[in-house]
Design a protein around this motif. Structure first.
Motif, PDB file in Angstrom:
ATOM      1  N   CYS A   1       0.845  -1.206   0.000  1.00 58.17           N
ATOM      2  CA  CYS A   1       0.000   0.000   0.000  1.00 58.17           C
ATOM      3  C   CYS A   1       0.876   1.250   0.000  1.00 58.17           C
ATOM      4  O   CYS A   1       0.627   2.195  -0.763  1.00 58.17           O
ATOM      5  N   PHE A   2       1.895   1.252   0.849  1.00 59.87           N
ATOM      6  CA  PHE A   2       2.776   2.416   0.915  1.00 59.87           C
ATOM      7  C   PHE A   2       3.539   2.614  -0.386  1.00 59.87           C
ATOM      8  O   PHE A   2       3.746   3.752  -0.817  1.00 59.87           O
ATOM      9  N   LYS A   3       3.984   1.533  -1.023  1.00 54.57           N
ATOM     10  CA  LYS A   3       4.704   1.650  -2.290  1.00 54.57           C
ATOM     11  C   LYS A   3       3.873   2.388  -3.331  1.00 54.57           C
ATOM     12  O   LYS A   3       4.397   3.208  -4.099  1.00 54.57           O
ATOM     13  N   LYS A   4       2.588   2.101  -3.379  1.00 57.25           N
ATOM     14  CA  LYS A   4       1.699   2.773  -4.337  1.00 57.25           C
ATOM     15  C   LYS A   4       1.644   4.264  -4.048  1.00 57.25           C
ATOM     16  O   LYS A   4       1.695   5.095  -4.964  1.00 57.25           O
ATOM     17  N   PHE A   5       1.522   4.612  -2.760  1.00 54.46           N
ATOM     18  CA  PHE A   5       1.489   6.021  -2.373  1.00 54.46           C
ATOM     19  C   PHE A   5       2.807   6.699  -2.723  1.00 54.46           C
ATOM     20  O   PHE A   5       2.822   7.812  -3.267  1.00 54.46           O
ATOM     21  N   ALA A   6       3.920   6.053  -2.397  1.00 54.27           N
ATOM     22  CA  ALA A   6       5.241   6.629  -2.657  1.00 54.27           C
ATOM     23  C   ALA A   6       5.445   6.892  -4.146  1.00 54.27           C
ATOM     24  O   ALA A   6       6.027   7.911  -4.537  1.00 54.27           O
ATOM     25  N   LYS A   7       4.960   5.971  -4.969  1.00 52.78           N
ATOM     26  CA  LYS A   7       5.072   6.148  -6.416  1.00 52.78           C
ATOM     27  C   LYS A   7       4.187   7.292  -6.895  1.00 52.78           C
ATOM     28  O   LYS A   7       4.597   8.126  -7.706  1.00 52.78           O
ATOM     29  N   LEU A   8       2.969   7.337  -6.370  1.00 48.35           N
ATOM     30  CA  LEU A   8       2.032   8.391  -6.745  1.00 48.35           C
ATOM     31  C   LEU A   8       2.576   9.770  -6.399  1.00 48.35           C
ATOM     32  O   LEU A   8       2.492  10.711  -7.184  1.00 48.35           O
ATOM     33  N   ILE A   9       3.158   9.874  -5.207  1.00 47.89           N
ATOM     34  CA  ILE A   9       3.606  11.162  -4.691  1.00 47.89           C
ATOM     35  C   ILE A   9       5.014  11.511  -5.154  1.00 47.89           C
ATOM     36  O   ILE A   9       5.537  12.590  -4.877  1.00 47.89           O
ATOM     37  N   LYS A  10       5.661  10.572  -5.863  1.00 45.76           N
ATOM     38  CA  LYS A  10       7.035  10.725  -6.345  1.00 45.76           C
ATOM     39  C   LYS A  10       8.008  10.975  -5.198  1.00 45.76           C
ATOM     40  O   LYS A  10       8.837  11.888  -5.229  1.00 45.76           O
TER      41      LYS A  10
END
Length: 211
Positions: free
Chosen positions: A162-171
């Protein structure tokens, strides 16, 4: 300023149309200055939250970091939930799941527990972000046994995804991302399961600033 209120000069929300980042910046001011967003302005934020889709992720992340480092980030996450649910949709479900019959946080929702941990964590960006995401995986891993006890087996792994998706989204930068992932993946660590040598090897993986 004396009233500690954040409001638009005009109540039509045009300022948010010109630059949608102002919506998150308003929340950041509320978090860092202990101000409140007035009701009309908050309503405009709720109505126009989808405009954030057109904002550069780096600009959003810059404001998000400042909110995470504020004195009590849980206050604005609770009060201006729509903004954070847009960025982190899992917050909705986290407030619907309770820790039934769990020793350490019985009857709390996952979100209530998460926000308590967030505020109790030192104002360090890596620690705060890890605190916010450490239990997001409980949404998909919840089970209830025949005795009515709630379990969240392997939730740390799902929280990492879940965090990986957020980190990618937020760059998010890789150094911060990797440090947060290491903490999320190991947040259920119990030192009683390790002998001294194993414990030393385990702790050697971590930056001491995050322990």
């Amino acid at each position: 300023i004396e009233d500690k209120k954040i409001s638009l000069i005009k109540d039509d929300g045009y300022g948010f149309i010109l630059d949608p980042l102002r919506m998150i910046r308003a929340v950041r001011f509320a978090a860092t200055l202990n101000f409140e967003i007035d009701d009309e302005t908050n309503e405009q934020i709720i109505n126009k939250i989808n405009l954030l889709e057109d904002v550069a992720r780096e600009r959003i992340y810059s404001e998000f970091k400042k909110i995470m480092l504020s004195k009590k980030p849980s206050y604005v996450i609770n009060k201006y939930r729509d903004v954070f649910e847009y960025l982190i949709p899992e917050l909705v479900k986290m407030d619907e799941i309770r820790h039934h019959n769990q020793k350490h946080h019985q009857e709390e929702t996952v979100l209530e527990h998460t926000l308590w941990v967030l505020d109790a964590t030192d104002a360090n960006l890596v620690l705060r972000i890890a605190a916010l995401f450490h239990d997001t995986g409980k949404i998909k891993t919840q089970t209830v046994d025949e005795d009515g006890k709630t379990h969240f087996h392997n939730h740390a792994e799902v929280s990492c995804e879940c965090f990986k998706k957020f980190a990618k989204l937020i760059k998010m930068d890789y150094d911060t991302r990797d440090a947060v992932l290491l903490l999320i993946a190991n947040h259920s660590f119990d030192p009683e399961d390790y002998n001294d040598n194993m414990l030393k090897r385990f702790l050697a993986r971590f930056d001491l600033n995050y322990l």
